[in-house]
Design an enzyme around this catalytic site. Structure first.
Site, PDB file in Angstrom:
ATOM      1  N   GLN A  54       0.814  -1.211   0.000  1.00  0.00           N
ATOM      2  CA  GLN A  54       0.000   0.000   0.000  1.00  0.00           C
ATOM      3  C   GLN A  54       0.850   1.264   0.000  1.00  0.00           C
ATOM      4  O   GLN A  54       0.348   2.341  -0.318  1.00  0.00           O
ATOM      5  CB  GLN A  54      -0.938   0.010   1.209  1.00  0.00           C
ATOM      6  CG  GLN A  54      -1.998  -1.069   1.141  1.00  0.00           C
ATOM      7  CD  GLN A  54      -2.886  -1.004   2.353  1.00  0.00           C
ATOM      8  OE1 GLN A  54      -2.581  -1.589   3.380  1.00  0.00           O
ATOM      9  NE2 GLN A  54      -3.990  -0.274   2.220  1.00  0.00           N
ATOM     10  N   HIS A 140      -6.852  -9.520   6.452  1.00  0.00           N
ATOM     11  CA  HIS A 140      -6.963  -8.440   5.464  1.00  0.00           C
ATOM     12  C   HIS A 140      -5.573  -7.963   5.046  1.00  0.00           C
ATOM     13  O   HIS A 140      -5.280  -7.834   3.850  1.00  0.00           O
ATOM     14  CB  HIS A 140      -7.776  -7.283   6.067  1.00  0.00           C
ATOM     15  CG  HIS A 140      -7.884  -6.087   5.185  1.00  0.00           C
ATOM     16  ND1 HIS A 140      -9.057  -5.729   4.560  1.00  0.00           N
ATOM     17  CD2 HIS A 140      -6.973  -5.136   4.829  1.00  0.00           C
ATOM     18  CE1 HIS A 140      -8.862  -4.621   3.855  1.00  0.00           C
ATOM     19  NE2 HIS A 140      -7.598  -4.245   4.008  1.00  0.00           N
TER      20      HIS A 140
END
Length: 179
Positions: A54, A140
């Site tokens: 990310q 996640h």
């Protein structure tokens, strides 16, 4: 420390499987700075977890606040080269969001109970059992390390909603919109 740029859905880095981190790399100044910068970035954007892809780094690392109630209380930890073992075949559906998919929420099925083995930021091998919300966060973030986004795990897109609509029509505890 620095606030890092967060990759948004559509950037190829979010769909790549990340490389394992060599144990000797963990204690280097550059890697420790990456951990610190990720923690600061996660805090800046009020996240509960943040995976290296990310922030445009293709390594098996994520940082997260592993509290049990999802309020973001507690100190962030770094998990490096995480390996998940599902301990319960029971799946529970819960709301998820993602800093790389801003302002969107959806219900995702996840294993209720897992064990994760990883290295901590000091290069020590750790193991922990996680349940419910904490297990959801670990699953996640580990998905990000394999190029998987929460959309990919959704069984239906019926619950996919913008955050501002979520508060109007949905409840954290309900599977259907409130009338």
């Amino acid at each position: 420390m620095s606030i890092l740029k967060v990759a948004r859905m559509g950037h190829p880095v979010l769909r790549q499987r990340t490389r394992l981190v060599d144990k000797h790399e963990i204690r280097t100044a550059d890697f420790q700075k990456l951990i610190d910068d990720m923690m600061e970035t996660m805090d800046e954007y009020a996240g509960i977890g943040l995976a290296a892809p990310q922030v445009h780094q293709s390594v098996r690392l994520f940082v997260a606040i592993l509290d049990t109630d999802g309020q973001g209380d507690g100190e962030p930890v770094a998990l490096i080269n995480p390996e998940i073992t599902v301990l319960s075949s029971e799946l529970i559906e819960g709301w998820e969001g993602c800093l790389s998919i801003p302002d969107i929420r959806g219900r995702v099925p996840r294993a209720r109970e897992i064990e994760v083995k990883a290295y901590d930021r000091k290069g020590r091998r750790i193991s922990l059992v996680a349940r419910n919300f904490t297990a959801r966060v670990i699953q996640h973030e580990t998905d990000h390390l394999d190029g998987v986004l929460f959309f990919d795990r959704m069984e239906s897109f019926e619950t996919l909603t913008f955050l501002d609509e979520f508060g109007k029509y949905w409840s954290r505890d309900r599977d259907v919109p409130e009338e």
